[in-house]
Design an enzyme around this catalytic site. Structure first.
Site, short mmCIF file in Angstrom:
data_model
loop_
_atom_site.label_atom_id
_atom_site.label_comp_id
_atom_site.label_asym_id
_atom_site.label_seq_id
_atom_site.Cartn_x
_atom_site.Cartn_y
_atom_site.Cartn_z
CE LYS A 12 7.68 -6.99 3.21
NZ LYS A 12 6.68 -8.00 2.91
CG ASP A 141 6.77 -3.40 1.97
OD1 ASP A 141 5.87 -3.26 2.80
OD2 ASP A 141 6.75 -4.26 1.08
#
Ligand code: C5P
Length: 354
Positions: A12, A141
């Protein structure tokens, strides 16, 4: 019964990372725009006879990844087993593409892929919401690694709202040999918060509120390589929102979200923001020159991803990304630069390889 399952999960980037004041749980509330890109971690889980979890790691940065119970993939397997009432007896093979401690959530991707592979092997029958809950308890995350695409993240990052993006998005990722530790970057933000709130900056780029620094973008229109480098971003926000700096950090980045929806990449480039960027630049001063070099090479904007040190440089097209990466790799900069593309999905099983 199947004895092996394979799953992959993406890296990401944070196109926007607003940080609020540390809460009683020790975590900082965030307002972040995540985007998944096509660097994939691949996890193979194999049932074995002896109880426990055995971890093996290959690929980028493998020697720096722990093989013991602290490995996030091992923790993911154990957490899912507890939730599903299964006895753990697995080998987990992690094949890494995402740099370790790079601000790209490689460990979280390992955890997300492990959850999916174990879920398939153990046939837990858990609902997606249950899996997301297990993911959220593992790390900030991990839920996004499961979901992928582009999303607004709130809370620790576990409250996710998918965001539409009207165009292909190409990045150049400038990676580093060294890693930066996420807890240290947040601790530095805590220290800087008090100091910077009284008006000092002391870090490259404009710090216009407590610890907040915009990514860098060209002052002029896209393509004016060599024009002045002018940080943009939260300055405008501050004028609109005379709230406390940490409150401003948690405001929805409406302009960035609109620019993504329109597919307006030059505007996206101007609006890249990371409140942890000053902390990463203080810990790794070489990043300042790399941010500027990415712009000079034609990037629409550049920002440190997450807690760093990876820099994400937004490119106008695939061709532009290839050119920018080649420039950054050449002397005198000799950066490690990788072209990456935003992907719509997240972690998923590789069915035909099981
Ligand atoms: O969730 P993750 O394990 O990635 O976080 C590592 C550490 O980073 C946390 O233990 C905490 O110290 C810090 N952190 C934080 N606020 C967040 C995310 C992480 O303070 N939103």
């Amino acid at each position: 019964m199947t004895r092996q399952a394979v799953a992959v999960a993406p890296a990401k980037l944070n196109l926007h990372l607003g940080v609020g004041e540390r809460g009683p749980d020790g975590y900082h509330p965030l307002c972040t725009v995540f985007q998944a890109v096509d660097l994939w971690e691949r996890v193979t889980v194999t049932l074995r006879d002896a109880p426990g979890v055995r971890i093996n790691v290959a690929g980028v940065g493998a020697p720096r990844v722990p093989r013991d119970e602290t490995n996030l993939a091992a923790r993911a397997a154990r957490a899912l087993a507890r939730r599903a009432g299964v006895d753990v007896a697995v080998d987990i093979e992690i094949d890494k593409t995402i740099p370790v401690a790079g601000g790209l959530a490689g460990g979280s991707a390992d955890a997300a892929a492990t959850l999916l592979a174990c879920d398939a092997l153990w046939e837990t029958g858990l609902a997606p919401d249950d899996l997301r809950e297990v993911a959220a308890a593992l790390g900030a995350d991990v839920p996004f690694a499961l979901m992928g695409g582009t999303a607004l993240g709130r809370g620790r990052g576990e409250t996710l709202e998918p965001l539409p993006v009207a165009t292909d998005v190409w990045w150049v990722l400038i990676t580093s040999d060294r890693g930066l530790a996420t807890p240290e970057m947040f601790a530095a933000w805590d220290r800087a918060h008090g100091r910077l709130a009284r008006g000092s900056t002391g870090v490259p780029g404009e710090v216009d509120r407590a610890g907040g620094t915009a990514g860098l973008s060209h002052a002029g229109r896209a393509g004016e390589a060599g024009s002045n480098v002018t940080p943009r971003g939260p300055a405008a926000r501050r004028q609109l929102h005379p709230a406390s700096p940490a409150e401003v950090g948690l405001q929805r980045p409406a302009h960035l979200i609109e620019a993504l929806t329109r597919g307006d990449l030059p505007e996206v480039g101007r609006l890249l923001v990371n409140d942890l960027q000053p902390c990463a630049l203080a810990a790794a001063p070489e990043l300042g020159a790399r941010l500027s070099a990415a712009l000079a090479a034609g990037a629409l904007g550049a920002v440190v991803s997450g807690s760093g040190p990876t820099i994400a440089a937004l490119s106008a097209s695939h061709d532009a990304a290839v050119r920018i990466a080649a420039t950054l790799r050449s002397e005198p900069l000799a950066c490690a630069a990788t072209v990456a593309r935003a992907v719509p999905g997240g972690a998923h099983p590789l069915l035909d390889e099981a």
